[in-house]
Scaffold this motif. Sequence first.
Motif, short mmCIF file in Angstrom:
data_model
loop_
_atom_site.label_atom_id
_atom_site.label_comp_id
_atom_site.label_asym_id
_atom_site.label_seq_id
_atom_site.Cartn_x
_atom_site.Cartn_y
_atom_site.Cartn_z
N GLY A 186 -11.73 2.11 9.54
CA GLY A 186 -11.69 0.69 9.95
C GLY A 186 -10.67 0.09 9.37
N ARG A 187 -9.60 0.80 9.03
CA ARG A 187 -8.43 0.04 7.97
C ARG A 187 -7.30 0.23 8.90
N ALA A 188 -6.47 -0.90 8.97
CA ALA A 188 -5.19 -0.72 9.51
C ALA A 188 -3.95 0.19 8.91
N PRO A 189 -3.19 0.72 9.43
CA PRO A 189 -2.33 1.72 8.78
C PRO A 189 -1.37 1.04 7.81
N ALA A 190 -0.75 -0.15 7.78
CA ALA A 190 -0.32 -0.67 6.84
C ALA A 190 -1.21 -0.97 5.40
N ASP A 191 -2.38 -1.35 5.47
CA ASP A 191 -3.30 -1.25 4.57
C ASP A 191 -3.41 0.20 3.81
N ILE A 192 -3.54 1.26 4.67
CA ILE A 192 -3.93 2.55 4.17
C ILE A 192 -2.88 3.17 3.36
N ALA A 193 -1.43 2.64 4.02
CA ALA A 193 -0.23 2.94 3.51
C ALA A 193 0.11 2.52 1.87
N ALA A 194 -0.19 1.11 1.99
CA ALA A 194 -0.38 0.20 0.79
C ALA A 194 -1.38 1.06 -0.41
N GLY A 195 -2.50 1.32 -0.02
CA GLY A 195 -3.19 1.98 -0.91
C GLY A 195 -2.70 3.64 -1.42
N ILE A 196 -1.82 4.37 -0.46
CA ILE A 196 -1.42 5.51 -0.82
C ILE A 196 -0.18 5.12 -1.69
N ARG A 197 0.44 4.30 -1.40
CA ARG A 197 1.52 3.86 -2.50
C ARG A 197 1.32 3.56 -3.74
N ALA A 198 0.26 2.78 -3.84
CA ALA A 198 -0.29 2.51 -5.10
C ALA A 198 -0.85 3.86 -6.11
N ARG A 199 -0.99 4.78 -5.55
CA ARG A 199 -1.66 6.06 -6.06
C ARG A 199 -0.44 7.10 -5.96
N TRP A 200 0.59 7.00 -5.50
CA TRP A 200 1.53 7.94 -5.47
C TRP A 200 3.04 7.24 -5.97
N THR A 201 3.83 7.85 -6.78
CA THR A 201 4.96 7.31 -7.33
C THR A 201 5.89 7.94 -6.69
N ALA A 202 6.81 7.40 -6.05
CA ALA A 202 8.03 8.02 -5.30
C ALA A 202 9.20 8.03 -6.20
#
Length: 160
Positions: free
Chosen positions: A144-160
Amino acid sequence: MTTVLWLLGPSGVGKSTVGWHVYRSLDRASYVDTDQLGLCFPAPADDPGNHVVKSSALGALWPEYKGSPLVVSGFLNTVGEARLYTDRLSGADITLCRLRVNRAELRDRFLGRGWLVEQVDQALADADALERADFADFTVDTDGRAPADIAAGIRARWTA
């Protein structure tokens, strides 16, 4: 060292869509969808997922990606399949992120695409197998989550 984020999960979970959103949130990054690297048919009987072709192609492209973050989306069902690729990314700091969604939503997403609908049961079986194997560094629920929200959550956990 080049950081690599690999988004994995069953077909229809949103790997490509979320991967694109993560990529767009980064400066000087690259994006690869392994499905595009393996559009060679028919696949060999001993490698129905074309992982040998895809991993070879990714390995050949790897020198071009070094130095900036790389986002990869692609199905990996086992640790062995993951190694086919990661062994070709010398010097990379690789993070595997598994996307997960409940079975009903996965079925709806898969069928909603309107193509390859006969493979929905395989997608559900792949989701179950990934749940059992659970070899990713972290898992993100996409229900039930929008792709942009999922991506933001991933970015919060992954350091590029």
